[in-house]
Motif scaffolding. Structure first.
Motif, PDB file in Angstrom:
ATOM      1  N   SER A 161       0.830  -1.208   0.000  1.00  0.00           N
ATOM      2  CA  SER A 161       0.000   0.000   0.000  1.00  0.00           C
ATOM      3  C   SER A 161       0.863   1.256   0.000  1.00  0.00           C
ATOM      4  CB  SER A 161      -0.937   0.019   1.207  1.00  0.00           C
ATOM      5  OG  SER A 161      -1.871  -1.024   1.136  1.00  0.00           O
ATOM      6  N   LYS A 162       1.937   1.225   0.775  1.00  0.00           N
ATOM      7  CA  LYS A 162       2.846   2.382   0.793  1.00  0.00           C
ATOM      8  C   LYS A 162       3.462   2.580  -0.589  1.00  0.00           C
ATOM      9  CE  LYS A 162       5.495   1.118   4.121  1.00  0.00           C
ATOM     10  NZ  LYS A 162       6.568   1.046   5.118  1.00  0.00           N
ATOM     11  N   TRP A 163       3.887   1.491  -1.211  1.00  0.00           N
ATOM     12  CA  TRP A 163       4.507   1.595  -2.538  1.00  0.00           C
ATOM     13  C   TRP A 163       3.519   2.189  -3.543  1.00  0.00           C
ATOM     14  CZ3 TRP A 163       8.961   2.167  -4.607  1.00  0.00           C
ATOM     15  CH2 TRP A 163       9.081   2.092  -5.988  1.00  0.00           C
ATOM     16  N   GLU A 164       2.281   1.708  -3.507  1.00  0.00           N
ATOM     17  CA  GLU A 164       1.275   2.215  -4.440  1.00  0.00           C
ATOM     18  C   GLU A 164       1.005   3.694  -4.192  1.00  0.00           C
ATOM     19  OE1 GLU A 164      -1.512   2.369  -7.535  1.00  0.00           O
ATOM     20  OE2 GLU A 164       0.209   1.078  -7.120  1.00  0.00           O
ATOM     21  N   SER A 165       0.925   4.109  -2.940  1.00  0.00           N
ATOM     22  CA  SER A 165       0.710   5.523  -2.617  1.00  0.00           C
ATOM     23  C   SER A 165       1.877   6.377  -3.084  1.00  0.00           C
ATOM     24  CB  SER A 165       0.505   5.702  -1.114  1.00  0.00           C
ATOM     25  OG  SER A 165      -0.681   5.065  -0.704  1.00  0.00           O
ATOM     26  N   LEU A 166       3.086   5.883  -2.906  1.00  0.00           N
ATOM     27  CA  LEU A 166       4.268   6.617  -3.357  1.00  0.00           C
ATOM     28  C   LEU A 166       4.291   6.712  -4.875  1.00  0.00           C
ATOM     29  CD1 LEU A 166       6.842   8.043  -2.419  1.00  0.00           C
ATOM     30  CD2 LEU A 166       7.999   5.811  -2.510  1.00  0.00           C
ATOM     31  N   ARG A 167       3.910   5.636  -5.544  1.00  0.00           N
ATOM     32  CA  ARG A 167       3.856   5.623  -7.005  1.00  0.00           C
ATOM     33  C   ARG A 167       2.855   6.661  -7.519  1.00  0.00           C
ATOM     34  NH1 ARG A 167       1.097   4.050 -11.022  1.00  0.00           N
ATOM     35  NH2 ARG A 167      -0.614   3.178  -9.830  1.00  0.00           N
ATOM     36  N   LEU A 168       1.694   6.746  -6.878  1.00  0.00           N
ATOM     37  CA  LEU A 168       0.678   7.722  -7.281  1.00  0.00           C
ATOM     38  C   LEU A 168       1.139   9.152  -7.004  1.00  0.00           C
ATOM     39  CD1 LEU A 168      -2.531   5.862  -6.062  1.00  0.00           C
ATOM     40  CD2 LEU A 168      -1.785   6.200  -8.435  1.00  0.00           C
ATOM     41  N   TRP A 169       1.788   9.378  -5.855  1.00  0.00           N
ATOM     42  CA  TRP A 169       2.302  10.714  -5.545  1.00  0.00           C
ATOM     43  C   TRP A 169       3.340  11.123  -6.594  1.00  0.00           C
ATOM     44  CZ3 TRP A 169       7.159  12.647  -4.529  1.00  0.00           C
ATOM     45  CH2 TRP A 169       7.193  13.987  -4.140  1.00  0.00           C
ATOM     46  N   ARG A 170       4.226  10.192  -6.953  1.00  0.00           N
ATOM     47  CA  ARG A 170       5.248  10.458  -7.960  1.00  0.00           C
ATOM     48  C   ARG A 170       4.626  10.834  -9.308  1.00  0.00           C
ATOM     49  NH1 ARG A 170       8.553   5.950 -11.097  1.00  0.00           N
ATOM     50  NH2 ARG A 170       9.918   7.295 -12.322  1.00  0.00           N
ATOM     51  N   ALA A 171       3.627  10.074  -9.741  1.00  0.00           N
ATOM     52  CA  ALA A 171       2.968  10.354 -11.029  1.00  0.00           C
ATOM     53  C   ALA A 171       2.339  11.746 -11.019  1.00  0.00           C
ATOM     54  CB  ALA A 171       1.925   9.287 -11.328  1.00  0.00           C
ATOM     55  N   ASN A 172       1.697  12.108  -9.915  1.00  0.00           N
ATOM     56  CA  ASN A 172       1.085  13.424  -9.789  1.00  0.00           C
ATOM     57  C   ASN A 172       2.153  14.522  -9.816  1.00  0.00           C
ATOM     58  OD1 ASN A 172      -1.138  15.237  -9.387  1.00  0.00           O
ATOM     59  ND2 ASN A 172      -0.551  15.358  -7.237  1.00  0.00           N
ATOM     60  N   PHE A 173       3.255  14.311  -9.113  1.00  0.00           N
ATOM     61  CA  PHE A 173       4.347  15.285  -9.104  1.00  0.00           C
ATOM     62  C   PHE A 173       4.889  15.480 -10.517  1.00  0.00           C
ATOM     63  CE2 PHE A 173       8.653  16.749  -8.959  1.00  0.00           C
ATOM     64  CZ  PHE A 173       8.676  17.669  -7.929  1.00  0.00           C
TER      65      PHE A 173
END
Length: 154
Positions: free
Chosen positions: A90-102
């Protein structure tokens, strides 16, 4: 996503003087000494170098420091904080989504401070003493907040 949330805090309201004083008190040294220590050790990693394999494993890996580079106050896009006890996927997926948004907003890869990569594993005591400064050195604070996050505040 397994009860994991991402919180983003703008660091423009942080007060460096208070963080320096707090870090100095925690380390038992002068504000000048703690500032110098922090500036000498502060590093960042491009988020495209952070891998799911490493983030799923909570064991320290001193070799990851080689993927980082020295950084200065205000150069790092985000301080990433999380609990190793929260669900890694879940942390990895959240980080991946934050990265894509950034990347969508800024058109580039984010540079981040993340413990497993940017902390000198051979000098954890020193690194922990300057975390308040590392937080304010970054532009944003990204909290990968799961149900165990508040149980481990450093």
């Amino acid at each position: 996503q397994g009860g994991l949330d991402v919180f983003l805090v703008s660091m423009s309201v942080a007060t460096p003087a208070m963080s320096v004083q707090l870090a100095a008190q925690l380390a038992g040294c002068s504000t000048e000494e703690i500032w110098s220590r922090a500036m000498g050790k502060f590093r960042s990693v491009s988020l495209d170098r952070v891998t799911q394999r490493h983030m799923l494993c909570r064991d320290p890996d001193a070799g990851l420091l080689a993927l980082t580079q020295p950084a200065k106050f205000g150069e790092v896009d985000a301080f990433i904080t999380h609990s190793w006890d929260d669900d890694a996927s879940s942390k990895w997926e959240s980080l991946r989504l934050w990265r894509a948004n950034f990347k969508r907003r800024h058109g580039r890869e984010p540079r981040v401070w993340i413990d497993k990569y940017c902390m000198d594993q051979s000098d954890i005591g020193h690194e922990l003493s300057v975390i308040p400064l590392y937080v304010i050195f970054c532009r944003e604070l990204v909290v990968l907040y799961g149900r165990n996050y508040l149980d481990r505040l450093w």
